[in-house]
Design a protein around this motif. Structure first.
Motif, PDB file in Angstrom:
ATOM      1  N   GLU A  34      -6.327 -16.570   2.055  1.00  0.00           N
ATOM      2  CA  GLU A  34      -7.141 -15.458   1.564  1.00  0.00           C
ATOM      3  C   GLU A  34      -7.324 -14.399   2.650  1.00  0.00           C
ATOM      4  N   GLN A  35      -7.594 -14.849   3.878  1.00  0.00           N
ATOM      5  CA  GLN A  35      -7.765 -13.910   4.989  1.00  0.00           C
ATOM      6  C   GLN A  35      -6.458 -13.186   5.296  1.00  0.00           C
ATOM      7  N   ALA A  36      -5.362 -13.916   5.243  1.00  0.00           N
ATOM      8  CA  ALA A  36      -4.061 -13.303   5.505  1.00  0.00           C
ATOM      9  C   ALA A  36      -3.713 -12.278   4.431  1.00  0.00           C
ATOM     10  N   MET A  37      -3.981 -12.617   3.177  1.00  0.00           N
ATOM     11  CA  MET A  37      -3.727 -11.669   2.090  1.00  0.00           C
ATOM     12  C   MET A  37      -4.576 -10.422   2.253  1.00  0.00           C
ATOM     13  N   GLU A  38      -5.823 -10.596   2.620  1.00  0.00           N
ATOM     14  CA  GLU A  38      -6.708  -9.443   2.824  1.00  0.00           C
ATOM     15  C   GLU A  38      -6.166  -8.551   3.930  1.00  0.00           C
ATOM     16  N   ARG A  39      -5.714  -9.163   5.016  1.00  0.00           N
ATOM     17  CA  ARG A  39      -5.179  -8.379   6.127  1.00  0.00           C
ATOM     18  C   ARG A  39      -3.937  -7.603   5.711  1.00  0.00           C
ATOM     19  N   VAL A  40      -3.031  -8.260   5.011  1.00  0.00           N
ATOM     20  CA  VAL A  40      -1.796  -7.593   4.583  1.00  0.00           C
ATOM     21  C   VAL A  40      -2.100  -6.500   3.565  1.00  0.00           C
ATOM     22  N   TYR A  41      -2.870  -6.828   2.537  1.00  0.00           N
ATOM     23  CA  TYR A  41      -3.131  -5.854   1.478  1.00  0.00           C
ATOM     24  C   TYR A  41      -3.980  -4.677   1.940  1.00  0.00           C
ATOM     25  N   ASN A  42      -4.781  -4.863   2.977  1.00  0.00           N
ATOM     26  CA  ASN A  42      -5.595  -3.772   3.504  1.00  0.00           C
ATOM     27  C   ASN A  42      -4.910  -3.037   4.650  1.00  0.00           C
ATOM     28  N   SER A  43      -3.730  -3.464   5.012  1.00  0.00           N
ATOM     29  CA  SER A  43      -2.981  -2.819   6.079  1.00  0.00           C
ATOM     30  C   SER A  43      -2.511  -1.433   5.641  1.00  0.00           C
ATOM     31  N   PRO A  44      -2.501  -0.486   6.564  1.00  0.00           N
ATOM     32  CA  PRO A  44      -1.927   0.822   6.241  1.00  0.00           C
ATOM     33  C   PRO A  44      -0.430   0.747   5.913  1.00  0.00           C
ATOM     34  N   LEU A  45       0.209  -0.360   6.222  1.00  0.00           N
ATOM     35  CA  LEU A  45       1.612  -0.536   5.858  1.00  0.00           C
ATOM     36  C   LEU A  45       1.787  -0.640   4.345  1.00  0.00           C
ATOM     37  N   MET A  46       0.788  -1.154   3.659  1.00  0.00           N
ATOM     38  CA  MET A  46       0.915  -1.458   2.232  1.00  0.00           C
ATOM     39  C   MET A  46       1.312  -0.249   1.385  1.00  0.00           C
ATOM     40  N   PRO A  47       0.638   0.885   1.489  1.00  0.00           N
ATOM     41  CA  PRO A  47       1.071   2.027   0.659  1.00  0.00           C
ATOM     42  C   PRO A  47       2.506   2.455   0.954  1.00  0.00           C
ATOM     43  N   LEU A  49       4.907   0.491   2.022  1.00  0.00           N
ATOM     44  CA  LEU A  49       5.777  -0.546   1.473  1.00  0.00           C
ATOM     45  C   LEU A  49       5.908  -0.417  -0.038  1.00  0.00           C
ATOM     46  N   GLN A  50       4.845  -0.037  -0.701  1.00  0.00           N
ATOM     47  CA  GLN A  50       4.859   0.064  -2.163  1.00  0.00           C
ATOM     48  C   GLN A  50       5.447   1.381  -2.672  1.00  0.00           C
ATOM     49  N   GLU A  55      11.937   3.450   0.332  1.00  0.00           N
ATOM     50  CA  GLU A  55      12.764   2.237   0.369  1.00  0.00           C
ATOM     51  C   GLU A  55      12.491   1.337   1.573  1.00  0.00           C
ATOM     52  N   LEU A  56      11.250   1.300   2.028  1.00  0.00           N
ATOM     53  CA  LEU A  56      10.874   0.420   3.122  1.00  0.00           C
ATOM     54  C   LEU A  56      11.037  -1.042   2.720  1.00  0.00           C
ATOM     55  N   TYR A  57      10.957  -1.332   1.437  1.00  0.00           N
ATOM     56  CA  TYR A  57      11.065  -2.700   0.924  1.00  0.00           C
ATOM     57  C   TYR A  57      12.429  -3.334   1.207  1.00  0.00           C
ATOM     58  N   ILE A  58      13.437  -2.544   1.569  1.00  0.00           N
ATOM     59  CA  ILE A  58      14.759  -3.124   1.848  1.00  0.00           C
ATOM     60  C   ILE A  58      14.845  -3.684   3.264  1.00  0.00           C
ATOM     61  N   GLN A  59      13.842  -3.421   4.085  1.00  0.00           N
ATOM     62  CA  GLN A  59      13.816  -3.946   5.448  1.00  0.00           C
ATOM     63  C   GLN A  59      13.446  -5.432   5.423  1.00  0.00           C
ATOM     64  N   SER A  60      13.794  -6.130   6.469  1.00  0.00           N
ATOM     65  CA  SER A  60      13.473  -7.549   6.526  1.00  0.00           C
ATOM     66  C   SER A  60      11.971  -7.745   6.704  1.00  0.00           C
ATOM     67  N   PRO A  61      11.437  -8.830   6.163  1.00  0.00           N
ATOM     68  CA  PRO A  61      10.007  -9.104   6.348  1.00  0.00           C
ATOM     69  C   PRO A  61       9.614  -9.195   7.827  1.00  0.00           C
ATOM     70  N   ALA A  62      10.507  -9.723   8.666  1.00  0.00           N
ATOM     71  CA  ALA A  62      10.194  -9.813  10.099  1.00  0.00           C
ATOM     72  C   ALA A  62      10.018  -8.417  10.702  1.00  0.00           C
ATOM     73  N   TYR A  63      10.889  -7.500  10.330  1.00  0.00           N
ATOM     74  CA  TYR A  63      10.765  -6.118  10.805  1.00  0.00           C
ATOM     75  C   TYR A  63       9.476  -5.488  10.288  1.00  0.00           C
ATOM     76  N   LEU A  64       9.175  -5.708   9.026  1.00  0.00           N
ATOM     77  CA  LEU A  64       7.950  -5.157   8.440  1.00  0.00           C
ATOM     78  C   LEU A  64       6.715  -5.712   9.140  1.00  0.00           C
ATOM     79  N   TYR A  65       6.771  -6.974   9.521  1.00  0.00           N
ATOM     80  CA  TYR A  65       5.649  -7.586  10.239  1.00  0.00           C
ATOM     81  C   TYR A  65       5.466  -6.918  11.598  1.00  0.00           C
ATOM     82  N   GLU A  66       6.567  -6.668  12.272  1.00  0.00           N
ATOM     83  CA  GLU A  66       6.483  -5.951  13.554  1.00  0.00           C
ATOM     84  C   GLU A  66       5.894  -4.567  13.354  1.00  0.00           C
ATOM     85  N   LEU A  67       6.336  -3.870  12.320  1.00  0.00           N
ATOM     86  CA  LEU A  67       5.762  -2.555  12.016  1.00  0.00           C
ATOM     87  C   LEU A  67       4.260  -2.665  11.773  1.00  0.00           C
ATOM     88  N   MET A  68       3.892  -3.635  10.981  1.00  0.00           N
ATOM     89  CA  MET A  68       2.477  -3.811  10.652  1.00  0.00           C
ATOM     90  C   MET A  68       1.649  -4.041  11.910  1.00  0.00           C
TER      91      MET A  68
END
Length: 74
Positions: A34-47, A49-50, A55-68
């Motif tokens: 729940e805490q992890a979901m809150e952190r991800v969904y409230n991240s400025p990366l989310m808008p 990514l969506q 087309e940020l969604y084509i990047q690897s999750p590891a890269y997106l995590y580094e960006l976040m």
């Protein structure tokens, strides 16, 4: 044979990336899902990514995590 639309592919890849980001946050911080979901969904990366247009969604999750962590979370 049914062809997937661009939107369907983008949605699938975005959802996959989000689930992986949640896993990464849990692994790195030891927090609950729940805490992890809150952190991800409230991240400025989310808008970003969506937003299908960038087309940020084509990047690897590891890269997106580094960006976040590096660019979107202080």
């Amino acid at each position: 044979m049914n062809q997937l639309t661009h939107h369907q592919i983008a949605t699938y890849l975005t959802n996959y990336a989000i689930s992986e980001l949640v896993k990464y946050v849990m692994e790195d911080t030891g927090c609950t899902i729940e805490q992890a979901m809150e952190r991800v969904y409230n991240s400025p990366l989310m808008p970003a990514l969506q937003d299908e247009e960038n087309e940020l969604y084509i990047q690897s999750p590891a890269y997106l995590y580094e960006l976040m962590n590096e660019h979107f979370i202080s």
